[in-house]
Design a protein around this motif. Structure first.
Motif, short mmCIF file in Angstrom:
data_model
loop_
_atom_site.label_atom_id
_atom_site.label_comp_id
_atom_site.label_asym_id
_atom_site.label_seq_id
_atom_site.Cartn_x
_atom_site.Cartn_y
_atom_site.Cartn_z
N GLY A 112 16.60 18.03 28.36
CA GLY A 112 15.70 17.07 27.72
C GLY A 112 15.74 15.71 28.38
N THR A 113 14.57 15.12 28.52
CA THR A 113 14.42 13.83 29.19
C THR A 113 13.40 12.99 28.41
OG1 THR A 113 14.75 14.98 31.28
CG2 THR A 113 13.94 12.74 31.42
N LEU A 114 13.59 11.69 28.42
CA LEU A 114 12.63 10.81 27.77
C LEU A 114 11.40 10.64 28.66
CD1 LEU A 114 14.96 8.01 26.35
CD2 LEU A 114 13.81 9.82 25.08
N LEU A 115 10.24 10.79 28.07
CA LEU A 115 8.98 10.70 28.81
C LEU A 115 8.08 9.67 28.14
CD1 LEU A 115 7.06 11.89 31.00
CD2 LEU A 115 6.33 13.56 29.28
N ARG A 116 7.52 8.76 28.93
CA ARG A 116 6.62 7.74 28.39
C ARG A 116 5.22 8.33 28.19
NH1 ARG A 116 5.97 3.92 32.72
NH2 ARG A 116 6.43 5.76 33.98
N LEU A 117 4.60 7.98 27.08
CA LEU A 117 3.24 8.44 26.83
C LEU A 117 2.25 7.61 27.66
CD1 LEU A 117 3.41 8.93 22.95
CD2 LEU A 117 3.39 10.71 24.72
N ASP A 118 2.35 6.30 27.58
CA ASP A 118 1.50 5.38 28.36
C ASP A 118 2.32 4.91 29.55
OD1 ASP A 118 0.01 3.33 29.46
OD2 ASP A 118 -0.49 2.39 27.55
N CYS A 119 1.90 5.28 30.76
CA CYS A 119 2.72 4.99 31.95
C CYS A 119 2.72 3.52 32.33
CB CYS A 119 2.27 5.85 33.13
SG CYS A 119 0.64 5.43 33.76
N SER A 120 1.85 2.71 31.73
CA SER A 120 1.85 1.28 32.03
C SER A 120 2.86 0.52 31.17
CB SER A 120 0.45 0.69 31.83
OG SER A 120 0.09 0.71 30.46
N GLN A 121 3.46 1.23 30.20
CA GLN A 121 4.39 0.61 29.28
C GLN A 121 5.81 1.17 29.49
OE1 GLN A 121 3.24 -1.91 27.36
NE2 GLN A 121 1.25 -1.51 28.32
N GLY A 122 6.78 0.53 28.87
CA GLY A 122 8.17 0.95 29.02
C GLY A 122 8.58 1.97 27.97
N TYR A 123 9.90 2.18 27.88
CA TYR A 123 10.46 3.16 26.94
C TYR A 123 10.68 2.50 25.58
CZ TYR A 123 11.29 6.49 30.71
OH TYR A 123 11.12 7.38 31.76
N THR A 124 9.65 2.52 24.75
CA THR A 124 9.77 2.02 23.38
C THR A 124 9.68 3.21 22.42
OG1 THR A 124 7.37 1.73 23.14
CG2 THR A 124 8.63 -0.13 24.04
N GLU A 125 10.00 2.98 21.17
CA GLU A 125 9.98 4.07 20.19
C GLU A 125 8.59 4.70 20.09
OE1 GLU A 125 11.06 4.93 15.47
OE2 GLU A 125 11.52 2.99 16.39
N GLU A 126 7.56 3.86 20.07
CA GLU A 126 6.20 4.37 19.92
C GLU A 126 5.69 5.04 21.19
OE1 GLU A 126 7.11 1.22 19.41
OE2 GLU A 126 7.23 1.24 17.21
N ASN A 127 6.30 4.71 22.32
CA ASN A 127 5.77 5.18 23.61
C ASN A 127 6.63 6.28 24.24
OD1 ASN A 127 3.69 4.86 25.64
ND2 ASN A 127 5.23 3.96 26.97
N THR A 128 7.54 6.86 23.48
CA THR A 128 8.50 7.80 24.06
C THR A 128 8.56 9.12 23.30
OG1 THR A 128 9.86 5.91 24.74
CG2 THR A 128 10.90 8.06 24.79
N ILE A 129 8.62 10.22 24.06
CA ILE A 129 8.86 11.54 23.47
C ILE A 129 9.88 12.27 24.34
CG2 ILE A 129 6.55 11.76 22.47
CD1 ILE A 129 5.84 13.62 24.80
N PHE A 130 10.47 13.33 23.79
CA PHE A 130 11.36 14.18 24.57
C PHE A 130 10.55 15.26 25.26
CE2 PHE A 130 15.17 12.78 22.11
CZ PHE A 130 15.95 12.48 23.21
N ALA A 131 10.97 15.62 26.47
CA ALA A 131 10.31 16.68 27.22
C ALA A 131 11.34 17.36 28.11
CB ALA A 131 9.19 16.10 28.07
N PRO A 132 11.15 18.63 28.46
CA PRO A 132 12.04 19.28 29.42
C PRO A 132 12.00 18.53 30.74
CG PRO A 132 10.65 20.90 28.34
CD PRO A 132 10.11 19.55 27.96
N ARG A 133 13.08 18.59 31.46
CA ARG A 133 13.20 17.83 32.71
C ARG A 133 12.09 18.18 33.71
NH1 ARG A 133 17.93 17.70 37.22
NH2 ARG A 133 17.99 15.45 37.55
N ILE A 134 11.75 19.46 33.82
CA ILE A 134 10.72 19.85 34.77
C ILE A 134 9.35 19.31 34.36
CG2 ILE A 134 10.34 22.08 33.63
CD1 ILE A 134 9.94 21.19 37.39
N GLN A 135 9.12 19.18 33.07
CA GLN A 135 7.88 18.59 32.59
C GLN A 135 7.83 17.10 32.94
OE1 GLN A 135 7.11 18.39 28.23
NE2 GLN A 135 5.40 19.78 28.64
N PHE A 136 8.97 16.45 32.77
CA PHE A 136 9.09 15.04 33.17
C PHE A 136 8.79 14.88 34.66
CE2 PHE A 136 11.87 12.06 35.40
CZ PHE A 136 11.54 10.85 34.82
N PHE A 137 9.42 15.73 35.49
CA PHE A 137 9.20 15.65 36.94
C PHE A 137 7.73 15.88 37.28
CE2 PHE A 137 13.83 16.78 37.99
CZ PHE A 137 14.12 15.48 38.35
N ALA A 138 7.12 16.89 36.70
CA ALA A 138 5.72 17.21 37.01
C ALA A 138 4.81 16.03 36.72
CB ALA A 138 5.29 18.44 36.21
#
Length: 256
Positions: A152-178
């Motif tokens: 599991g890795t933290l993934l940002r929803l909006d790539c112009s923003q940082g890792y905030t509670e509203e902008n972050t979800i968990f995703a498998p590492r390969i999904q994060f990489f892709a």
């Protein structure tokens, strides 16, 4: 391009979940923490931390929903997120290489998710049952190719923003990489890098302006001091001339 090692966080089952509710609870506890507190230190590693590290190397199924292990995984995810965000802030993301198989990941990703919008992600495109069915074969394709592909890795929803509670979800590492490799190659992550560069340039410009202003003020003060000195000299010179004139008149009178 240089390959940047990205540390894993915690394992997510890319098949059908055997631990319902685990990732959701971890997310809630994780995002209540201060991300800045997760920076690495040079302090000696304690026996407790060694035990935690050993525990994290074991399969997730060994622990069920153990809250301590969940929090340890969450902290790893936070450290990973912090490192990655600093990376794309300081280096042009277009030139980053996150794995040894970036080309393969990107090719497979766009072949399977050609129209997926990645600048601002819709969580339903990642977490809904229909989305999971589509993502599952993609993720499993990299089992044995990408290390810890299902962590599991933290993934940002909006790539112009940082890792905030509203902008972050968990995703498998390969999904994060892709998604992040695609964001880097397609120029979406450049907004973070340019934003920081602009901020630094603005700060440097303000520093130069303040320095110039101080220099100008100092110059005005020196000019004022010089003018005062010249005035004082002139006044003294005038007084001296007057005294000399008086002396001449006095001598003249004596001579007469």
């Amino acid at each position: 391009m240089r390959t940047i090692p990205v540390p894993p966080a915690f394992p997510i089952n890319c098949g059908r979940s055997t631990q319902k509710g685990t990732s959701g609870r971890v997310k809630a506890r994780l995002l209540g923490c201060n991300m800045e507190a997760t920076s690495g230190t040079d302090e000696p590693v304690s026996g407790e931390l060694v035990s935690v590290a050993h525990a994290l190397s074991l399969p997730a199924e060994s622990y069920g929903n153990d809250p301590d292990i969940e929090m340890a995984w969450a902290m790893r995810a936070m450290q990973h997120a912090e490192v990655y965000y600093k990376l794309i802030s300081s280096v042009d993301p277009q030139f980053l290489k996150l794995t040894k198989v970036d080309d393969q990941i990107y090719s497979e990703f766009r072949k399977n998710f050609e129209k997926l919008r990645i600048d601002v992600l819709d969580p339903e495109e990642l977490k809904s049952e229909s989305a999971k069915e589509k993502w599952r074969p993609f993720c499993l394709k990299f089992n044995g190719i990408v290390e810890d592909f299902n962590y599991g890795t933290l993934l940002r929803l909006d790539c112009s923003q940082g890792y905030t509670e509203e902008n972050t979800i968990f995703a498998p590492r390969i999904q994060f990489f892709a998604i992040e490799i695609a964001r880097n190659r397609e120029g979406y992550n450049k907004a973070v890098y340019l934003g920081l560069q602009e901020k630094e340039e603005k700060g440097a410009s303000n520093g130069r302006e303040n320095g110039s202003k101080k220099g100008a003020d100092s110059g005005e003060e020196e000019k004022g001091v010089t003018r005062e000195g010249e005035k004082e000299k002139t006044d003294k010179g005038g007084e001296k001339e007057k005294d000399t004139g008086k002396e001449i008149n006095k001598n003249g009178k004596i001579a007469m």
